[in-house]
Design an enzyme around this catalytic site. Structure first.
Site, mmCIF file in Angstrom:
data_model
loop_
_atom_site.group_PDB
_atom_site.id
_atom_site.type_symbol
_atom_site.label_atom_id
_atom_site.label_comp_id
_atom_site.label_asym_id
_atom_site.label_seq_id
_atom_site.Cartn_x
_atom_site.Cartn_y
_atom_site.Cartn_z
ATOM 1 N N SER A 97 0.784 -1.250 -0.101
ATOM 2 C CA SER A 97 -0.105 -0.071 -0.167
ATOM 3 C C SER A 97 0.773 1.163 0.023
ATOM 4 C CB SER A 97 -1.308 -0.029 1.410
ATOM 5 O OG SER A 97 -2.053 0.802 1.044
ATOM 6 N N ASP B 87 -5.624 -3.098 -2.995
ATOM 7 C CA ASP B 87 -4.845 -2.717 -1.976
ATOM 8 C C ASP B 87 -4.151 -3.818 -1.249
ATOM 9 O OD1 ASP B 87 -3.531 -1.820 0.359
ATOM 10 O OD2 ASP B 87 -5.083 -0.097 0.600
#
Length: 261
Positions: free
Chosen positions: A43, A155
């Site tokens: 991320s 993500d």
């Protein structure tokens, strides 16, 4: 460089705006000539790692983010698979990564994303760095996913917020992990739907973090618990907190790589 030193992997965890503290950590490691043989990111950790691996000047990156209005990167639209189309941030990432592929980097980089089709963690180590980072930062329901090779990538924090295991699987002896999610004193801030999504991911990943964090040789946890996931306008404070945490651990790092005086 000392002969027979351990191979060093740096693992940068997820944390949205709090992940800006990674810049401060990298600055301290670079200033003290700490060798990095692999950088792994998930991320926001993937975003900082990817930009750094492509040769960005950390001081310039620090100053740019401090004065940049991040709202210009969000192309809001009627949602289909995400509120933000992601074309603007893709262009931004291509600029900062100099359109480099993994094969062009000076040291190995691994970017963690999540495939919605298989439900598995995906470790990206080839192709476009910008595309890999764009996948890794794609918060489900907020950013439109990245479709690639039959996968629907979102993500990395969904499956692995602090990807220490990636470095272990590649045989690295010394692993420096930077966590910007579960630092002591953290107070959840819930103001909107993004906060709800990100805090839910934090809760889901806590048992995994408790396990993998113990596998790291050195764990750095900047004191960013008082900041929300969207405090990008606090970049100066977040970067400085990253520096402070890294400096605190610096003697331990130097000793571990046999470079202490």
């Amino acid at each position: 460089m000392i002969d027979n030193r351990p191979e060093v992997a740096l693992v940068l965890g997820a944390g949205s705006a709090r992940g800006l503290a990674h810049i401060g950590v990298l600055q301290v490691l670079a200033e003290n000539n700490i060798p990095l043989d692999l950088v792994v990111g998930s991320s926001m950790g993937a975003m900082v790692a990817g930009i750094y691996a492509c040769g960005a000047d950390l001081k310039m990156l620090d100053r740019m983010i401090e004065y940049m209005n991040t709202n210009i990167l969000y192309d809001i639209r009627v949602p289909r698979m995400g509120f933000i189309a992601g074309k603007k941030i893709t262009t931004f990432l291509e600029l900062l990564t100099k359109n480099k592929n993994f094969e062009e980097l000076d040291f190995p980089l691994a970017v963690v994303a999540t495939d919605l089709i298989s439900g598995e963690k995906i470790v990206i180590e080839e192709g476009s760095v910008a595309e890999a980072v764009r996948a890794s930062i794609s918060i489900p329901g907020v950013f439109h996913p990245v479709r690639k090779d039959g996968q629907v990538l979102v993500d990395g924090a969904v499956t692995d917020r602090l990807p220490v295991q990636v470095a272990i699987d590649r045989g690295y002896e010394m692993i420096i992990a930077v966590d910007v999610t579960y630092c002591p004193g953290k107070i959840p801030v819930i103001n909107n739907s993004i906060d709800v999504i990100l805090t839910s991911l934090d809760i889901m990943q806590k048992p995994h973090f408790d396990y993998v964090s113990k596998l790291a040789s050195i764990l750095i946890q900047p004191a960013v618990g008082g900041y929300s996931s969207q405090d990008f306008d606090c970049s100066r404070e977040l970067v400085d907190l990253g520096r402070e945490a890294a400096l605190e651990k610096l003697p331990e790092i130097l000793k571990a790589i046999n470079r202490s005086e």
